[in-house]
Scaffold this motif. Structure first.
Motif, PDB file in Angstrom:
ATOM      1  N   PHE A   7      61.017  32.786   6.359  1.00 39.76           N
ATOM      2  CA  PHE A   7      60.056  32.043   7.171  1.00 39.76           C
ATOM      3  C   PHE A   7      60.562  30.609   7.325  1.00 39.76           C
ATOM      4  O   PHE A   7      61.162  30.050   6.409  1.00 39.76           O
ATOM      5  CB  PHE A   7      58.670  32.010   6.517  1.00 39.76           C
ATOM      6  N   SER A  32      59.100  26.879   9.232  1.00 38.78           N
ATOM      7  CA  SER A  32      58.142  26.159  10.050  1.00 38.78           C
ATOM      8  C   SER A  32      58.637  24.731  10.206  1.00 38.78           C
ATOM      9  O   SER A  32      58.837  24.030   9.204  1.00 38.78           O
ATOM     10  CB  SER A  32      56.757  26.166   9.385  1.00 38.78           C
ATOM     11  N   GLN A  72      58.941  20.978  12.879  1.00 44.23           N
ATOM     12  CA  GLN A  72      58.344  20.197  13.957  1.00 44.23           C
ATOM     13  C   GLN A  72      59.239  20.270  15.198  1.00 44.23           C
ATOM     14  O   GLN A  72      60.466  20.409  15.106  1.00 44.23           O
ATOM     15  CB  GLN A  72      58.201  18.743  13.530  1.00 44.23           C
ATOM     16  N   THR A  89      59.594  29.617  19.203  1.00 41.86           N
ATOM     17  CA  THR A  89      58.824  30.349  18.196  1.00 41.86           C
ATOM     18  C   THR A  89      58.985  31.849  18.384  1.00 41.86           C
ATOM     19  O   THR A  89      58.907  32.358  19.507  1.00 41.86           O
ATOM     20  CB  THR A  89      57.332  29.971  18.283  1.00 41.86           C
ATOM     21  N   LYS A 146      61.182  34.497  10.631  1.00 42.56           N
ATOM     22  CA  LYS A 146      60.035  34.136  11.467  1.00 42.56           C
ATOM     23  C   LYS A 146      59.991  32.629  11.619  1.00 42.56           C
ATOM     24  O   LYS A 146      59.773  31.899  10.656  1.00 42.56           O
ATOM     25  CB  LYS A 146      58.740  34.647  10.851  1.00 42.56           C
ATOM     26  N   SER A 183      58.447  29.195  13.331  1.00 42.51           N
ATOM     27  CA  SER A 183      57.310  28.543  14.006  1.00 42.51           C
ATOM     28  C   SER A 183      57.702  27.105  14.316  1.00 42.51           C
ATOM     29  O   SER A 183      58.090  26.370  13.404  1.00 42.51           O
ATOM     30  CB  SER A 183      56.069  28.547  13.113  1.00 42.51           C
ATOM     31  N   ILE A 210      56.244  23.663  15.612  1.00 44.08           N
ATOM     32  CA  ILE A 210      54.943  23.013  15.785  1.00 44.08           C
ATOM     33  C   ILE A 210      55.080  21.852  16.760  1.00 44.08           C
ATOM     34  O   ILE A 210      55.948  20.995  16.576  1.00 44.08           O
ATOM     35  CB  ILE A 210      54.425  22.520  14.431  1.00 44.08           C
TER      36      ILE A 210
END
Lengths: 113, 116
Positions: free
Chosen positions: A10, A12, A14, A84, A108, A110, A112
């Protein structure tokens, strides 16, 4: 059995940050493909690399196949929310079992806003 | 071209029920594949076919059957559904005329199956 390990599982980040995703194996592959999968949809091919050391660029995405053809990386520059998704690497072989791809478990991502 | 189409999109089955997942491609591709995708587990190959009348097992074939009577269609049959078959199922096709290990696989949108 050939395995492809992807890392991280995973990620995540910016918007605007850079990132690298890795795909590693102890086995040699004849080709390495990267797919992106968005929620509720099937994977879509991004790139295929076949030569050890090969580097391919697709806009802000840079793909590299390791010299020994056992690993690959995907680097995204200045990530955007549209990046994403689930990134899957898949190894192909020219010998026995060449009808099949070996898939990693995916990363995965993401991004943001 | 519609590409690879799958039906149904969602399905809930009771334990022991049977069903067929449909897959059709309109690209005249030789090779077709069925995968299942469990959370955090990537794609696992169930069955594949290299042409009409020819099928072979993949990594996880138990509990499933396939047939390939035409180039276009590759249905997947679940005879006695079990909770372990809860997953998202993807069908894919590949041209197969060039180097197989560099060909693009084109995926359908998937069928989300729940067995209760």
């Amino acid at each position: 059995t050939q395995l492809l390990e992807q890392s991280p599982q995973f990620l995540s980040i910016q918007e605007g940050e850079n990132l690298t995703v890795y795909c590693n194996s102890s086995s040699v592959f004849s080709s390495l493909q990267w797919y992106r999968q968005e929620p509720g949809e099937g994977p879509v091919l991004l790139v295929t690399v076949v030569t050890g050391g090969e580097v391919k660029k697709l806009k802000r995405l840079t793909f590299q196949f390791g010299d020994a053809r056992k690993d690959s990386s995907l680097h995204i520059t200045a990530a955007q929310p549209g990046d994403t998704g689930l990134y899957l690497c898949a190894g192909g072989n020219s010998g026995a079992g060449s009808y099949q791809l070996t898939f990693g478990k995916g990363t995965k991502l993401s991004v943001i806003p | 071209n519609a590409g690879v189409t799958q039906t149904p999109k969602f399905r809930i089955l009771k334990i022991g029920q049977s069903m067929t997942l449909q897959c059709t491609q309109d690209m005249n591709h030789n090779y077709m594949y069925w995968y299942r995708q469990d959370p955090g587990m990537g794609l696992k190959l169930i069955y594949y076919s290299v042409g009409a009348g020819i099928t072979d097992k993949g990594e996880v074939p138990n509990g499933y059957n396939v047939s390939r009577s035409t180039t276009e269609d590759f249905p997947l049959r679940l005879e006695l559904a079990a909770p372990s078959q809860t997953s998202v199922y993807f069908c894919a096709s590949q041209e197969g005329r060039t180097l197989r290990w560099t060909d693009t696989q084109y995926f359908g949108p998937g069928t989300r199956l729940t067995v209760l």
